[in-house]
Design a protein around this motif. Structure first.
Motif, PDB file in Angstrom:
ATOM      1  N   VAL A 291       0.851  -1.200   0.000  1.00 11.15           N
ATOM      2  CA  VAL A 291       0.000   0.000   0.000  1.00 11.15           C
ATOM      3  C   VAL A 291       0.885   1.250   0.000  1.00 11.15           C
ATOM      4  N   HIS A 292       1.988   1.158   0.717  1.00 11.86           N
ATOM      5  CA  HIS A 292       3.001   2.226   0.696  1.00 11.86           C
ATOM      6  C   HIS A 292       4.181   1.784  -0.175  1.00 11.86           C
ATOM      7  N   GLY A 293       4.621   2.661  -1.066  1.00 13.59           N
ATOM      8  CA  GLY A 293       5.605   2.269  -2.070  1.00 13.59           C
ATOM      9  C   GLY A 293       7.029   2.165  -1.568  1.00 13.59           C
ATOM     10  N   ASP A 294       7.285   2.650  -0.370  1.00 15.03           N
ATOM     11  CA  ASP A 294       8.661   2.590   0.145  1.00 15.03           C
ATOM     12  C   ASP A 294       8.805   1.480   1.196  1.00 15.03           C
ATOM     13  N   GLU A 295       8.022   0.412   1.013  1.00 19.51           N
ATOM     14  CA  GLU A 295       8.046  -0.679   1.979  1.00 19.51           C
ATOM     15  C   GLU A 295       8.286  -2.006   1.254  1.00 19.51           C
ATOM     16  N   PRO A 296       9.458  -2.125   0.614  1.00 16.49           N
ATOM     17  CA  PRO A 296       9.695  -3.301  -0.246  1.00 16.49           C
ATOM     18  C   PRO A 296       9.819  -4.608   0.522  1.00 16.49           C
TER      19      PRO A 296
ATOM     20  N   ILE B 230       8.573   5.654  -3.163  1.00 19.59           N
ATOM     21  CA  ILE B 230       7.945   6.686  -2.319  1.00 19.59           C
ATOM     22  C   ILE B 230       6.753   6.071  -1.591  1.00 19.59           C
ATOM     23  N   ARG B 231       6.454   6.611  -0.432  1.00 20.20           N
ATOM     24  CA  ARG B 231       5.325   6.122   0.366  1.00 20.20           C
ATOM     25  C   ARG B 231       3.986   6.327  -0.350  1.00 20.20           C
ATOM     26  N   LEU B 232       3.853   7.480  -1.006  1.00 22.38           N
ATOM     27  CA  LEU B 232       2.575   7.910  -1.563  1.00 22.38           C
ATOM     28  C   LEU B 232       2.349   7.315  -2.948  1.00 22.38           C
TER      29      LEU B 232
ATOM     30  N   LEU C 138       0.570  -6.000   5.426  1.00 25.74           N
ATOM     31  CA  LEU C 138       2.027  -5.982   5.638  1.00 25.74           C
ATOM     32  C   LEU C 138       2.590  -4.586   5.353  1.00 25.74           C
ATOM     33  N   HIS C 139       3.323  -4.073   6.326  1.00 25.01           N
ATOM     34  CA  HIS C 139       3.871  -2.717   6.220  1.00 25.01           C
ATOM     35  C   HIS C 139       5.285  -2.657   6.786  1.00 25.01           C
ATOM     36  N   GLU C 140       5.899  -1.469   6.584  1.00 18.36           N
ATOM     37  CA  GLU C 140       7.198  -1.184   7.194  1.00 18.36           C
ATOM     38  C   GLU C 140       7.153   0.246   7.735  1.00 18.36           C
ATOM     39  N   ASP C 141       8.065   0.543   8.660  1.00 21.98           N
ATOM     40  CA  ASP C 141       8.024   1.839   9.343  1.00 21.98           C
ATOM     41  C   ASP C 141       9.455   2.343   9.559  1.00 21.98           C
TER      42      ASP C 141
END
Ligand code: ZN
Length: 274
Positions: free
Chosen positions: A81-86, A123-125, A162-165
């Motif tokens: 969902v967020h592009g900077d979370e490979p 990018i996140r967005l 699934l995400h990253e932070d």
């Protein structure tokens, strides 16, 4: 003379993943969207998944995959969902490539790369500058319109997002669970403690946390809701959101996501949730 990566794989596979080309040099294709989509098409063929395109953005399709045996209350797995979370995207892909037999007989929905334009740009967005995880209650957004249409008739029994932070100091999870006696996030995180330490902060993202887990049963009435909350509001019994720390090794984050998915599937298969 450059050495062949195939000849140079380390004998101790601490940081080696077979799906990462030349991983011994720490080169990867985590933002190569056509490459990732090609691998998902191969998974769909092998596992006999139905592949639909729910939206297209900047020439990239957004895939929505359902198993042959999908029913009204499936297991739901999503990433990207967020592009900077490979790490999340690769973790789901790696898990799927190793779980073909499971996927052939599973009752599951996969949304493996929700924001392909963002991932390609790292990018996140999305490409319009929107945080898609604040748009799931905006049905007129074209990305969300396609997702809602695909999800109509489905109310997952268990959803894993699934995400990253970047701010995380270790692995943590959100758990939304209607059954206060279940400790599903703890069950999953206990399988990865040897791989990646948990975020030990008592407050994470402004919320009270214990052993890297933020548990909630009731939701405040707010706007700009994320995927997990919309799924929960729509009747999903339990939603888990896993967050790996973005500044840690990509290989470790990828492997951790794959292990967490497996733990959720194992729990789903043995304990069940309705
Ligand atoms: Zn995220």
């Amino acid at each position: 003379m450059p050495r062949s990566s195939r000849d140079s794989r380390p004998t101790t596979p601490v940081l080696w993943l077979p799906e990462m080309d030349g991983a011994w040099q720490f080169r990867h294709r985590a933002h190569d969207v056509p490459h990732l989509l090609q691998r998902w098409r191969a998974v769909a063929r092998a596992a006999r998944l139905q592949l639909s395109v729910i939206h297209e953005v900047r020439g990239f399709p957004v895939y929505f995959l359902t198993s042959r045996l999908v029913a009204a209350r499936p297991l739901y797995l999503s990433a990207g969902v967020h592009g900077d979370e490979p790490g999340a995207v690769l973790g789901l892909l790696e898990w799927a490539e190793r779980s073909i037999a499971y996927l052939r007989r599973a009752d599951v929905i996969l949304v493996p790369l929700f924001n392909p334009a963002g991932l390609s740009l790292n990018i996140r967005l999305d490409s319009e500058g929107n945080d898609l995880n604040r748009f799931f209650d905006h049905p007129s957004h074209p990305h969300i319109t396609g997702w809602r249409k695909a999800m109509s008739g489905f109310s997952p029994r268990l959803a894993v997002c699934l995400h990253e932070d970047y701010d995380a100091q270790g692995l943590y999870a959100y758990e939304l669970n209607r059954d206060a006696t279940l400790r599903l996030a703890e069950s999953c995180l206990s399988t990865t403690d040897a791989m990646l330490s948990r975020d030990s902060r008592r407050t994470i993202e402004g919320r009270s946390a214990r052993s890297g887990i933020i548990r909630r049963r009731r939701l405040p009435m707010v706007e700009n809701l994320p995927e997990a909350v919309i799924l929960y509001q729509s009747g999903t019994s339990c939603t888990l959101t896993f967050e790996t720390p973005s500044e840690f090794s990509l290989a470790v984050r990828t492997r951790t996501h794959a292990r967490l998915i497996q733990a959720a599937c194992d729990w789903d298969a043995t304990s069940g949730i309705s």
